[in-house]
Motif scaffolding. Sequence first.
Motif, PDB file in Angstrom:
ATOM      1  N   UNK A 133     -27.726 -55.180 -41.264  1.00  0.00           N
ATOM      2  CA  UNK A 133     -28.705 -55.229 -40.186  1.00  0.00           C
ATOM      3  C   UNK A 133     -28.835 -56.677 -39.738  1.00  0.00           C
ATOM      4  N   UNK A 134     -28.473 -56.933 -38.497  1.00  0.00           N
ATOM      5  CA  UNK A 134     -28.581 -58.288 -37.959  1.00  0.00           C
ATOM      6  C   UNK A 134     -29.943 -58.417 -37.275  1.00  0.00           C
ATOM      7  N   UNK A 135     -30.681 -59.479 -37.639  1.00  0.00           N
ATOM      8  CA  UNK A 135     -32.038 -59.676 -37.091  1.00  0.00           C
ATOM      9  C   UNK A 135     -32.222 -61.149 -36.720  1.00  0.00           C
ATOM     10  N   UNK A 185     -26.375 -58.190 -28.854  1.00  0.00           N
ATOM     11  CA  UNK A 185     -26.741 -59.492 -29.421  1.00  0.00           C
ATOM     12  C   UNK A 185     -27.674 -60.246 -28.470  1.00  0.00           C
ATOM     13  N   UNK A 186     -27.401 -60.187 -27.169  1.00  0.00           N
ATOM     14  CA  UNK A 186     -28.309 -60.822 -26.210  1.00  0.00           C
ATOM     15  C   UNK A 186     -29.705 -60.219 -26.298  1.00  0.00           C
ATOM     16  N   UNK A 187     -29.770 -58.898 -26.401  1.00  0.00           N
ATOM     17  CA  UNK A 187     -31.083 -58.240 -26.486  1.00  0.00           C
ATOM     18  C   UNK A 187     -31.818 -58.621 -27.770  1.00  0.00           C
ATOM     19  N   UNK A 188     -31.052 -58.839 -28.842  1.00  0.00           N
ATOM     20  CA  UNK A 188     -31.680 -59.248 -30.100  1.00  0.00           C
ATOM     21  C   UNK A 188     -32.226 -60.669 -29.964  1.00  0.00           C
ATOM     22  N   UNK A 194     -35.121 -55.320 -32.073  1.00  0.00           N
ATOM     23  CA  UNK A 194     -35.507 -56.046 -33.294  1.00  0.00           C
ATOM     24  C   UNK A 194     -34.347 -56.227 -34.263  1.00  0.00           C
ATOM     25  N   UNK A 195     -33.348 -55.334 -34.176  1.00  0.00           N
ATOM     26  CA  UNK A 195     -32.248 -55.384 -35.130  1.00  0.00           C
ATOM     27  C   UNK A 195     -31.020 -54.705 -34.547  1.00  0.00           C
ATOM     28  N   UNK A 215     -28.910 -61.924 -41.629  1.00  0.00           N
ATOM     29  CA  UNK A 215     -28.777 -60.546 -42.119  1.00  0.00           C
ATOM     30  C   UNK A 215     -30.049 -60.167 -42.887  1.00  0.00           C
ATOM     31  N   UNK A 216     -30.647 -59.043 -42.509  1.00  0.00           N
ATOM     32  CA  UNK A 216     -31.908 -58.618 -43.114  1.00  0.00           C
ATOM     33  C   UNK A 216     -31.699 -58.187 -44.561  1.00  0.00           C
ATOM     34  N   UNK A 217     -32.811 -58.121 -45.296  1.00  0.00           N
ATOM     35  CA  UNK A 217     -32.760 -57.736 -46.717  1.00  0.00           C
ATOM     36  C   UNK A 217     -32.284 -56.307 -46.921  1.00  0.00           C
TER      37      UNK A 217
END
Length: 270
Positions: A133-135, A185-188, A194-195, A215-217
């Motif tokens: 999960x990319x955040x 990625x632009x929207x993130x 959010x992810x 990278x989220x937990x």
Amino acid sequence: MKLKNTLLVAVALLVILSLSACSSSKSTNQTPLEKIKEKGTLVVATSPDYAPFEFQTLVDGKNKVVGSDILLAQQIADELGVTLEVSSMNFDNVLNSVQNGKADLAIAGLSVSPERLKVFDFSKPYYQVGNVLLVQKSDVEKYATVADLDKADLAVQKGTTQETYAKESLSNANIVSLVQMGEAVNELKNGQVKAILLDSAVAEGYISQNPDLAIAKLSFEAEEENAKAIAMTKDSGDLKKEIDKIIDEVVKNGTYNQYLEEAAKYTVVE
Ligand code: ARG
């Protein structure tokens, strides 16, 4: 005399008919591998928005599709003795173009899935990655369990295995399917989502270019680890055999890892 002529015509007709039957059966009986060798080109469908696997870069001021998958495609074309033609399109069209015969192969960081196996033949896997999960970096601690995704806008690329997985297993989130990975990625980055759920190797690439991302937990079970493989039409027989042989070589002697290193030298342009 008349009878003789009629007979001659009949025999001639038969010869013509059987000859044409022969030649048409020759082309329809051609195996996928024979077809590729006869036309002299290997058409590979891909979606160049997935560095390091396939992406666009500038070479002498011109956009060029590069990446580890493209190097693999080139190796296959070379070993088959044909010219490589890379056909770029949105990811959600890649598999269709193999199905309708426009492309011979799909090489697009493709994961093998039970649904896809019903429709396509897949080569042996050439690379393993996992979903992450990319955040935004500031949210790294925020998403540690699936429940933390409740009502959060979660982006996935349209037509991917991540989209299927999110709809099945992360349905408490608000799933946003986007056509291009760059769009997600632009929207993130600007907070519209959010992810993003995507492949680990691709997420790492984005993080190295964007220090504000992480990278989220929350991690995903091992069974969600996905194997990258090449897709071709069902019953590809000799073509699949040939490609599996090339993949064996490329994986065993570490060439695919070299392709990844090679790909990392290029700057991604969106
Ligand atoms: N693992 C995913 C799938 O097979 C993502 C592939 C996306 N590839 C790309 N070139 N954008 O569905």
